[in-house]
Design an enzyme around this catalytic site. Structure first.
Site, PDB file in Angstrom:
ATOM      1  N   GLU A 119       8.732 -27.233   1.494  1.00 42.70           N
ATOM      2  CA  GLU A 119       9.143 -25.825   1.340  1.00 42.70           C
ATOM      3  C   GLU A 119      10.071 -25.434   2.492  1.00 42.70           C
ATOM      4  O   GLU A 119       9.868 -24.442   3.187  1.00 42.70           O
ATOM      5  CB  GLU A 119       7.921 -24.897   1.283  1.00 42.70           C
ATOM      6  N   GLU A 133       6.283 -15.674  10.862  1.00 42.88           N
ATOM      7  CA  GLU A 133       6.626 -16.801   9.995  1.00 42.88           C
ATOM      8  C   GLU A 133       8.119 -17.121   9.955  1.00 42.88           C
ATOM      9  O   GLU A 133       8.515 -18.286   9.894  1.00 42.88           O
ATOM     10  CB  GLU A 133       6.125 -16.552   8.566  1.00 42.88           C
ATOM     11  N   HIS A 211      -2.032  -8.221   2.586  1.00 42.52           N
ATOM     12  CA  HIS A 211      -2.654  -8.511   3.891  1.00 42.52           C
ATOM     13  C   HIS A 211      -1.633  -8.889   4.949  1.00 42.52           C
ATOM     14  O   HIS A 211      -1.983  -9.377   6.005  1.00 42.52           O
ATOM     15  CB  HIS A 211      -3.683  -9.641   3.765  1.00 42.52           C
ATOM     16  N   ARG A 213       0.825  -8.761   8.018  1.00 40.48           N
ATOM     17  CA  ARG A 213       0.794  -8.047   9.290  1.00 40.48           C
ATOM     18  C   ARG A 213       1.740  -6.830   9.300  1.00 40.48           C
ATOM     19  O   ARG A 213       1.386  -5.769   9.788  1.00 40.48           O
ATOM     20  CB  ARG A 213       1.274  -9.033  10.356  1.00 40.48           C
ATOM     21  N   HIS A 244      -8.578  -9.238   1.296  1.00 41.77           N
ATOM     22  CA  HIS A 244      -8.508 -10.236   2.375  1.00 41.77           C
ATOM     23  C   HIS A 244      -9.544  -9.894   3.444  1.00 41.77           C
ATOM     24  O   HIS A 244      -9.777  -8.711   3.726  1.00 41.77           O
ATOM     25  CB  HIS A 244      -7.085 -10.193   2.963  1.00 41.77           C
TER      26      HIS A 244
HETATM   27  N1  UDP Z   1      -4.928 -16.580  -3.499  1.00 41.41           N
HETATM   28  C1  UDP Z   1      -6.159 -16.974  -3.957  1.00 41.41           C
HETATM   29  N2  UDP Z   1      -7.186 -16.068  -3.996  1.00 41.41           N
HETATM   30  C2  UDP Z   1      -7.034 -14.784  -3.620  1.00 41.41           C
HETATM   31  C3  UDP Z   1      -5.746 -14.371  -3.159  1.00 41.41           C
HETATM   32  C4  UDP Z   1      -4.714 -15.293  -3.099  1.00 41.41           C
HETATM   33  O1  UDP Z   1      -6.339 -18.130  -4.343  1.00 41.41           O
HETATM   34  O2  UDP Z   1      -7.996 -14.020  -3.691  1.00 41.41           O
HETATM   35  C5  UDP Z   1      -3.861 -17.587  -3.411  1.00 41.41           C
HETATM   36  C6  UDP Z   1      -2.592 -17.228  -4.132  1.00 41.41           C
HETATM   37  O3  UDP Z   1      -2.634 -17.728  -5.429  1.00 41.41           O
HETATM   38  C7  UDP Z   1      -1.495 -17.873  -3.324  1.00 41.41           C
HETATM   39  C8  UDP Z   1      -2.095 -18.012  -1.963  1.00 41.41           C
HETATM   40  O4  UDP Z   1      -3.478 -17.711  -2.058  1.00 41.41           O
HETATM   41  O5  UDP Z   1      -1.152 -19.152  -3.778  1.00 41.41           O
HETATM   42  C9  UDP Z   1      -1.361 -17.043  -1.076  1.00 41.41           C
HETATM   43  O6  UDP Z   1      -1.902 -16.990   0.124  1.00 41.41           O
HETATM   44  P1  UDP Z   1      -1.422 -15.923   1.168  1.00 41.41           P
HETATM   45  O7  UDP Z   1      -0.979 -14.695   0.466  1.00 41.41           O
HETATM   46  O8  UDP Z   1      -2.539 -15.874   2.139  1.00 41.41           O
HETATM   47  O9  UDP Z   1      -0.231 -16.643   1.907  1.00 41.41           O
HETATM   48  P2  UDP Z   1       1.325 -16.632   1.679  1.00 41.41           P
HETATM   49  O10 UDP Z   1       1.588 -17.254   0.353  1.00 41.41           O
HETATM   50  O11 UDP Z   1       1.783 -15.215   1.791  1.00 41.41           O
HETATM   51  O12 UDP Z   1       1.839 -17.481   2.794  1.00 41.41           O
END
Ligand code: UDP
Length: 378
Positions: A119, A133, A211, A213, A244
């Site tokens: 990614e 990030e 969630h 910041r 969260h």
């Molecule tokens: N997700 C999950 N359960 C939840 C909320 C989110 O499995 O209750 C998954 C969602 O499908 C996604 C990932 O967690 O793939 C996203 O994580 P997060 O938002 O923490 O991180 P980001 O993608 O923003 O880096």
């Protein structure tokens, strides 16, 4: 046989690295896969490791209460160094933009072990958003030897950053592989089924996650108030919100959604349940990065609770709309969504810009090619 060390520490990392690990496991004569968890997050990560059938070879167990990014970075670097010396992998794979990812990339660079970045090439263009990030991504690009880009735009960004074309490969995003696999081999848990069964099929379900910041405090309060007003006004709308565990989120949610009708605040869901919930939704409202890739993969419209995105593809393909930080704007966009059937038609017919579900295999064959080309050069 090549030895590849894969490092992860949070839920999005394991979701997106699992398909790469599975692809190596499918060819055991070619690959020795070593999996390392930093445990940057523990409670959120552990169920995902189990659900995605990953066995962890080494756990760096760095998490401490109230940890700061600097403390996590320092602990991961310190803990992984002896492992790198002991294992001497042919490549270290990191994913995305977390503190674990930058720490792993830096430690591998110091140990003179090639780094592969899954990614790669995401940017908002604003070094402070998302924080920290965006800066992590930029620094990982500098540290990595090989870059696995999910989209053609990500490739362009890497080229503009001075990365050489032969070190970039377009693979799609492995989140699509993970999502397809999990949906095909799971069903909703009894707890989720019970909740969904209690909501008539004619109801429109909004799924909310927030969630980040940057949204803590006033911004989150105004988003939640707008959602509450919208749900109160429309009797055919229900909101399901996996909250969260971060205390900054829990405090606002407790204050804003207390006694709210048709608003269901639940604990974070495991991946299969979360995907089944998204599949049943009418609309998604989220500030998550991964959800921006999952919405087009599932054909669901998405309101993005951010003022900028590193995934412009979700806007360009018509699935996502950027809300920004204002609750009034969110309310306007929710009202427009309930009137605008055409948006839902566009979304249903969109081609997923994040790939077709074969990124894990593509990444692993690119790793083989990269390592081969490196050997030829030596
Ligand atoms: N997700 C999950 N359960 C939840 C909320 C989110 O499995 O209750 C998954 C969602 O499908 C996604 C990932 O967690 O793939 C996203 O994580 P997060 O938002 O923490 O991180 P980001 O993608 O923003 O880096």
């Amino acid at each position: 046989m090549k030895k590849i060390l894969t490092l992860f520490g949070t839920r999005p990392e394991i979701i997106k690295l699992a398909p790469v690990i599975w692809a190596m496991e499918r060819h055991p004569s070619q690959w020795q896969s070593i999996t390392v968890s930093s445990s940057q997050h523990t409670d959120l990560l552990r169920p995902f490791i189990k659900e995605l059938s990953i066995s962890v070879d080494h756990d760096l167990a760095v998490m401490t209460p109230g940890q700061t990014p600097s403390a996590v970075l320092a602990r991961v670097i310190e803990a992984i160094e002896p492992l790198l010396i002991q294992e001497r992998p042919d490549m270290v794979l990191v994913q995305g933009d977390t503190t674990t990812a930058i720490a792993g990339a830096l430690a591998a660079f110091y140990a003179r072990i090639p780094v592969g970045h899954v990614e790669a090439g995401l940017r908002t263009g604003n070094r402070n958003s998302p924080f920290p990030e965006e800066m992590n991504r930029r620094l990982i690009t500098q540290l990595a030897d090989f870059h696995f880009a999910a989209t053609a735009d990500n490739v362009k960004i890497l080229l503009n950053d001075g990365v050489q074309q032969q070190n970039i490969i377009l693979t799609g995003n492995p989140v699509v592989d993970a999502l397809q696999h999990i949906l095909a081999c799971s069903s909703a848990s009894s707890a989720l089924s019970q909740l969904l069964d209690s909501i008539p099929l004619s109801q429109r379900i909004i799924v909310l996650t927030t969630h980040r910041r940057e949204n803590f405090g006033q911004v989150m309060t105004s988003h939640l108030r707008a959602l509450r007003r919208f749900v109160e006004k429309h009797e055919d709308v229900e909101l399901i919100f996996p909250v969260h565990p971060n205390p900054s989120v829990r405090a606002v949610v407790g204050a804003e959604f207390i006694d709210a009708k048709r608003i269901h605040c639940i604990d974070p869901l495991e991946y299969a349940d979360f995907l089944h919930l998204l599949s049943r939704s009418w609309l998604i409202v989220s500030d998550s990065g991964g959800v921006q890739e999952e919405a087009p993969s599932l054909g669901k419209p998405l309101l993005v609770l951010r003022d900028t995105t590193e995934r412009p593809e979700v806007l360009e393909c018509g699935v996502g709309k950027l809300v920004g930080h204002s609750g009034d704007q969110l309310e306007k966009m929710l009202e427009a969504a309930i009137l605008d059937k055409s948006w839902f038609d566009v979304v249903r017919h969109t081609i997923n810009p994040f790939g077709q579900g074969d990124a894990g295999e593509r990444i692993v064959s690119a790793v083989a090619q990269f390592l081969e080309s490196k050997e030829t050069k030596v």
